[in-house]
Design a protein around this motif. Structure first.
Motif, mmCIF file in Angstrom:
data_model
loop_
_atom_site.group_PDB
_atom_site.id
_atom_site.type_symbol
_atom_site.label_atom_id
_atom_site.label_comp_id
_atom_site.label_asym_id
_atom_site.label_seq_id
_atom_site.Cartn_x
_atom_site.Cartn_y
_atom_site.Cartn_z
ATOM 1 N N PRO A 129 0.812 -1.224 0.000
ATOM 2 C CA PRO A 129 0.000 0.000 0.000
ATOM 3 C C PRO A 129 0.843 1.272 0.000
ATOM 4 N N ILE A 130 2.059 1.183 0.557
ATOM 5 C CA ILE A 130 2.923 2.372 0.587
ATOM 6 C C ILE A 130 3.370 2.698 -0.844
ATOM 7 N N LEU A 131 3.777 1.662 -1.558
ATOM 8 C CA LEU A 131 4.286 1.866 -2.923
ATOM 9 C C LEU A 131 3.169 2.065 -3.961
ATOM 10 N N GLN A 132 2.021 1.427 -3.747
ATOM 11 C CA GLN A 132 1.017 1.383 -4.828
ATOM 12 C C GLN A 132 -0.289 2.141 -4.577
ATOM 13 N N HIS A 133 -0.383 2.935 -3.490
ATOM 14 C CA HIS A 133 -1.716 3.509 -3.203
ATOM 15 C C HIS A 133 -2.182 4.538 -4.219
ATOM 16 N N HIS A 134 -1.287 5.005 -5.110
ATOM 17 C CA HIS A 134 -1.730 5.919 -6.178
ATOM 18 C C HIS A 134 -1.786 5.216 -7.534
ATOM 19 N N GLU A 135 -1.592 3.910 -7.566
ATOM 20 C CA GLU A 135 -1.774 3.164 -8.811
ATOM 21 C C GLU A 135 -3.279 3.006 -9.038
ATOM 22 N N ARG A 136 -3.695 2.925 -10.306
ATOM 23 C CA ARG A 136 -5.116 2.821 -10.616
ATOM 24 C C ARG A 136 -5.378 1.619 -11.526
ATOM 25 N N GLU A 137 -6.571 1.059 -11.415
ATOM 26 C CA GLU A 137 -6.921 -0.166 -12.157
ATOM 27 C C GLU A 137 -6.620 -0.054 -13.659
ATOM 28 N N ASN A 138 -6.887 1.143 -14.232
ATOM 29 C CA ASN A 138 -6.714 1.322 -15.689
ATOM 30 C C ASN A 138 -5.290 1.721 -16.079
ATOM 31 N N GLY A 139 -4.389 1.716 -15.141
ATOM 32 C CA GLY A 139 -2.981 2.018 -15.459
ATOM 33 C C GLY A 139 -2.658 3.503 -15.462
ATOM 34 N N SER A 140 -3.621 4.345 -15.053
ATOM 35 C CA SER A 140 -3.386 5.800 -15.123
ATOM 36 C C SER A 140 -2.683 6.352 -13.878
ATOM 37 N N GLY A 141 -2.391 5.490 -12.910
ATOM 38 C CA GLY A 141 -1.803 5.981 -11.655
ATOM 39 C C GLY A 141 -0.293 6.103 -11.689
ATOM 40 N N TYR A 142 0.283 6.371 -10.543
ATOM 41 C CA TYR A 142 1.739 6.474 -10.408
ATOM 42 C C TYR A 142 2.184 5.721 -9.176
ATOM 43 N N PRO A 143 3.437 5.380 -8.983
ATOM 44 C CA PRO A 143 4.607 5.796 -9.790
ATOM 45 C C PRO A 143 4.886 4.894 -11.011
ATOM 46 N N HIS A 144 4.279 3.710 -11.090
ATOM 47 C CA HIS A 144 4.697 2.803 -12.156
ATOM 48 C C HIS A 144 3.629 2.512 -13.206
ATOM 49 N N GLY A 145 2.452 3.134 -13.095
ATOM 50 C CA GLY A 145 1.371 2.891 -14.063
ATOM 51 C C GLY A 145 0.948 1.423 -14.093
ATOM 52 N N ARG A 146 0.968 0.772 -12.935
ATOM 53 C CA ARG A 146 0.547 -0.635 -12.847
ATOM 54 C C ARG A 146 -0.939 -0.758 -13.154
ATOM 55 N N LYS A 147 -1.334 -1.931 -13.686
ATOM 56 C CA LYS A 147 -2.749 -2.150 -13.982
ATOM 57 C C LYS A 147 -3.352 -3.149 -13.006
#
Ligand SMILES: [Fe+2]
Ligand SMILES: [Fe+2]
Length: 328
Positions: A243-261
């Motif tokens: 959650p620390i690394l990925q809480h701004h990632e979004r399902e559609n890949g529009s998040g950050y820092p890595h644009g994960r889907k």
């Protein structure tokens, strides 16, 4: 100094604490004061045990709150942290009082974490606090709703962190996660999710106007910074890092820092993402006013490509009207 200002300064120098938070027959390690006719008077010296007699006498005089000098606030904080399990198990303490104690203790603890982000000691204290809270939540169905009543919505990173932790744990439980260890790992990651903001300048974090492209780039680094800070302490469970690394990632890949889907984002991160965005929207920030609960929910619902659909549904149900509002 004017009389009014002097009274204000004196009030700020003392913190009101619930009498119920004090355990019987313990040496508190901090002085207790009572307020008589607007003056703070020493009631019990730090090395005098707090006894049933002291409690009875306070009860007799209808004293619910007692005062600790702000110079002793660290001692009080440590005392509460080390007695939190007992306080939460004490049936004579009202649930709302317990919620307030947990909330205030957690907010002060996060303040310590943010002041010393890589400290093993503060992270260990965070683990202990999350464990006590999770244990209490699992045994008390109204714990979350009592926390809602004491939450503060004027933004600070400290209150934001504890709000996000509270919403995340409740959403996880509402979504069927009931394993204590799993909830502990999620709660810890949620509480520490924004620790990377300690590496971002205050002037950017609190900027009232729109951010420049470069400032956004700085902000978008905070999940990675947080991950690095916590990884260095080398004590938290593997899952709590997500959650620390990925809480701004979004399902559609529009998040950050890595644009994960979707499939690349951990369940804990998906839970914290909803809790985080909800708290950010419903809390008063320096640069805009808070949105009411309903429009905030609607906005999250409309952003269905960004958040996990089942979790959003559960969150909406969880935050919706309740049939009963119990205090048990
Ligand atoms: Fe964040
Ligand atoms: Fe956040």
């Amino acid at each position: 100094m004017l009389a009014k200002e002097a009274a204000k300064a004196a009030a700020e120098a003392y913190i009101p604490v619930s009498v119920k938070s004090l355990r019987l027959d313990t040496v508190l390690g901090f002085d207790l004061h009572i307020k008589i006719n607007g003056e703070f008077v020493l009631y019990r010296a730090s090395d005098t045990p707090f006894t049933q007699k002291s409690l009875d006498s306070l009860k007799e005089h209808h004293v619910d709150n007692i005062y600790v000098s702000s110079a002793d606030s660290e001692g009080y904080q440590k005392y509460i942290e080390s007695h939190l399990e007992e306080i939460l198990e004490d049936e004579t303490v009202e649930e709302k009082v317990k919620a307030k104690i947990v909330y205030d203790t957690a907010a002060l603890l996060v303040k310590d974490v943010m002041a010393r982000p890589g400290s093993v000691e503060t992270v260990k204290r965070s683990m202990k606090l999350v464990e006590a809270t999770v244990f209490h939540n699992l045994n008390n169905s109204s714990a979350f709703y009592n926390m809602l009543k004491v939450m503060q919505f004027n933004y600070s990173t400290y209150t934001h962190s504890i709000n996000v932790c509270t919403f995340s744990l409740a959403l996880a439980q509402f979504s069927g996660i009931s394993d204590t260890d799993e909830l502990n790992r999620l709660g810890l990651g949620a509480l520490l999710h924004d620790v990377g903001k300690t590496r971002i300048s205050e002037s950017i974090l609190n900027k009232a106007g729109p951010l420049t492209a470069d400032e956004w780039k700085q902000i978008e680094k905070h999940p990675q910074y947080g991950f690095e800070i916590i990884l260095e302490t080398n004590i938290i469970p593997h899952d709590s890092h997500y959650p620390i690394l990925q809480h701004h990632e979004r399902e559609n890949g529009s998040g950050y820092p890595h644009g994960r889907k979707s499939g690349e984002i951990h369940l804990f991160s998906k839970i914290v993402a909803i809790a985080d965005v909800f708290d950010a929207m419903t809390t008063q920030r320096v640069y805009r006013n808070a949105v009411d609960t309903f429009p905030a929910m609607q906005q999250i619902y409309n952003d269905h490509t960004k958040f996990d659909a089942d979790l959003v549904k559960n969150f909406t149900r969880m935050m919706g009207p309740r049939e009963q509002d119990d205090e048990t």
